[in-house]
Design a protein around this motif. Structure first.
Motif, short mmCIF file in Angstrom:
data_model
loop_
_atom_site.label_atom_id
_atom_site.label_comp_id
_atom_site.label_asym_id
_atom_site.label_seq_id
_atom_site.Cartn_x
_atom_site.Cartn_y
_atom_site.Cartn_z
N CYS A 123 -9.86 -4.84 3.82
CA CYS A 123 -9.36 -4.96 2.44
C CYS A 123 -10.47 -5.03 1.41
CB CYS A 123 -8.46 -6.19 2.33
SG CYS A 123 -9.24 -7.73 2.89
N ASP A 124 -11.67 -5.42 1.81
CA ASP A 124 -12.82 -5.43 0.88
C ASP A 124 -13.62 -4.13 0.95
OD1 ASP A 124 -12.29 -8.04 0.06
OD2 ASP A 124 -13.50 -8.90 1.66
N GLN A 125 -13.19 -3.20 1.76
CA GLN A 125 -13.88 -1.91 1.93
C GLN A 125 -15.34 -2.08 2.36
OE1 GLN A 125 -12.18 -2.16 -1.45
NE2 GLN A 125 -10.40 -1.73 -0.20
N ASP A 126 -15.64 -3.17 3.08
CA ASP A 126 -17.03 -3.37 3.47
C ASP A 126 -17.25 -3.55 4.97
OD1 ASP A 126 -16.06 -5.93 3.71
OD2 ASP A 126 -17.48 -6.84 2.31
N VAL A 127 -16.21 -3.32 5.78
CA VAL A 127 -16.37 -3.31 7.24
C VAL A 127 -15.46 -2.22 7.81
CG1 VAL A 127 -16.22 -4.62 9.39
CG2 VAL A 127 -16.72 -5.83 7.26
N LEU A 128 -16.00 -1.45 8.75
CA LEU A 128 -15.21 -0.44 9.47
C LEU A 128 -14.84 -0.97 10.86
CD1 LEU A 128 -17.40 2.67 8.59
CD2 LEU A 128 -15.11 2.20 7.69
N CYS A 170 -4.98 -11.89 6.31
CA CYS A 170 -5.48 -11.19 5.11
C CYS A 170 -4.87 -11.78 3.84
CB CYS A 170 -5.13 -9.70 5.21
SG CYS A 170 -5.80 -8.71 3.85
N HIS A 171 -5.68 -11.78 2.78
CA HIS A 171 -5.21 -12.34 1.50
C HIS A 171 -4.12 -11.46 0.86
CE1 HIS A 171 -7.84 -9.22 -0.09
NE2 HIS A 171 -7.35 -9.45 -1.29
N THR A 172 -3.93 -10.25 1.40
CA THR A 172 -2.85 -9.38 0.91
C THR A 172 -1.51 -9.73 1.57
OG1 THR A 172 -3.18 -7.72 2.63
CG2 THR A 172 -4.50 -7.48 0.62
N GLY A 173 -1.52 -10.70 2.49
CA GLY A 173 -0.30 -11.10 3.17
C GLY A 173 -0.05 -10.30 4.44
N ARG A 174 -1.06 -9.56 4.88
CA ARG A 174 -0.92 -8.78 6.11
C ARG A 174 -1.52 -9.53 7.29
NH1 ARG A 174 -1.86 -4.95 2.05
NH2 ARG A 174 -0.53 -3.09 2.06
N HIS A 175 -1.12 -9.10 8.47
CA HIS A 175 -1.64 -9.67 9.72
C HIS A 175 -3.15 -9.55 9.78
CE1 HIS A 175 -1.82 -10.66 13.95
NE2 HIS A 175 -2.19 -9.45 14.31
N PRO A 192 2.38 -3.85 7.82
CA PRO A 192 3.09 -4.20 6.58
C PRO A 192 2.64 -5.54 6.00
CG PRO A 192 4.43 -4.79 8.47
CD PRO A 192 3.21 -4.08 9.02
N VAL A 193 2.96 -5.76 4.73
CA VAL A 193 2.82 -7.07 4.10
C VAL A 193 3.91 -7.97 4.69
CG1 VAL A 193 2.99 -8.37 1.95
CG2 VAL A 193 1.83 -6.15 1.98
N LEU A 194 3.48 -9.09 5.28
CA LEU A 194 4.43 -9.99 5.94
C LEU A 194 4.95 -11.06 4.99
CD1 LEU A 194 2.41 -10.42 9.26
CD2 LEU A 194 4.42 -8.98 8.90
N LEU A 254 -8.68 -9.44 13.25
CA LEU A 254 -7.99 -9.91 12.05
C LEU A 254 -8.82 -9.72 10.79
CD1 LEU A 254 -6.50 -13.24 13.45
CD2 LEU A 254 -5.38 -11.00 13.25
N MET A 255 -10.11 -10.06 10.87
CA MET A 255 -10.94 -10.06 9.67
C MET A 255 -12.40 -10.22 10.05
SD MET A 255 -10.13 -13.97 8.37
CE MET A 255 -11.62 -14.20 7.39
N VAL A 256 -13.27 -9.99 9.09
CA VAL A 256 -14.69 -10.30 9.23
C VAL A 256 -15.10 -11.12 8.02
CG1 VAL A 256 -17.03 -9.37 9.29
CG2 VAL A 256 -15.21 -8.25 10.59
N ALA A 257 -15.76 -12.24 8.26
CA ALA A 257 -16.30 -13.03 7.16
C ALA A 257 -17.72 -13.45 7.54
CB ALA A 257 -15.41 -14.25 6.89
N TRP A 258 -18.32 -14.28 6.72
CA TRP A 258 -19.72 -14.67 6.95
C TRP A 258 -19.83 -16.17 7.20
CZ3 TRP A 258 -23.68 -11.02 7.01
CH2 TRP A 258 -23.28 -9.73 6.65
#
Lengths: 133, 133
Positions: free
Chosen positions: B77-82, A97-102, A121-123, A28-32
């Motif tokens: 979306c941040d272009q900082d992870v592949l 995602c903050h863009t409204g995507r999965h 797609p944007v959900l 889904l995402m990567v954060a810190w």
């Protein structure tokens, strides 16, 4: 906490955390996370990250309602990356995602260019997610 | 290449790359790429990383034979992870970890401690993987 001492925190005291949807395997995402974010995540059972741009703890979903329930916290062999197994709440299918995507990984390399994946797609429009309250 | 310019390289000129097994969704490992590693990965269709410890390009599988065929290269979306979609060659099931396990994320938090996941066994002894040639 001893389990936090075992991690290879970087020179800013952070570690990357991948959120993977447990039911689907989707990344889904990567954060810190900093130490406090990891401890809160473990205690609450919901993902708490450290926002580098806002320089504060960020309880994922605090604005959007798109909370991540954390089912398992995994660690790699170098102790420098976390992998969260999550259930993404607030919308079906989940929106991370903050863009409204999965998933935040909605772009891919195609013909030498980054292009939006047709299957991502944007959900829900971001204005609806963040402007509603 | 323009597609490499679009990325948010960190202050060391690197970007983290997650390798996910396309067929299963399993997250296998996280490594780093510099610009050259990304270009070679895109051209060869096999994962080439930048080894921070050895400070050189690292064609995954060059010693072990456990090459990663890259089916898709995704970007967040941040272009900082592949996020690489891969097929892990050289053993069935695939071995991505230098410990001889399927995935580097074989440890998880259990009862306040990092413990080996019972469903993540060593598939082949490292001495057999790296000592054979």
């Amino acid at each position: 906490m001893a389990f936090a001492d075992a991690l290879a925190w970087d020179d800013k005291g952070l570690i990357p955390a991948i959120a993977q949807e447990a039911a689907t395997g989707d990344v889904l995402m990567v954060a810190w996370m900093n130490r406090e974010a990891l401890l809160q995540t473990a205690l609450r059972g919901e993902a708490v990250y450290y926002s580098r741009s806002r320089q504060r703890l960020w309880h994922k979903g605090e604005e959007s309602g798109h909370v991540q329930q954390v089912l398992d916290i995994r660690l790699d062999c170098d102790q420098d990356v976390l992998l969260l197994q999550v259930r993404q709440w607030g919308h079906t299918p989940g929106i991370a995602c903050h863009t409204g995507r999965h998933s935040c990984f909605y772009s891919h390399l195609q013909g030498g260019q980054w292009q939006d994946r047709p299957d991502a797609p944007v959900l829900k429009a971001p204005a609806q997610i963040y402007g509603a309250s």
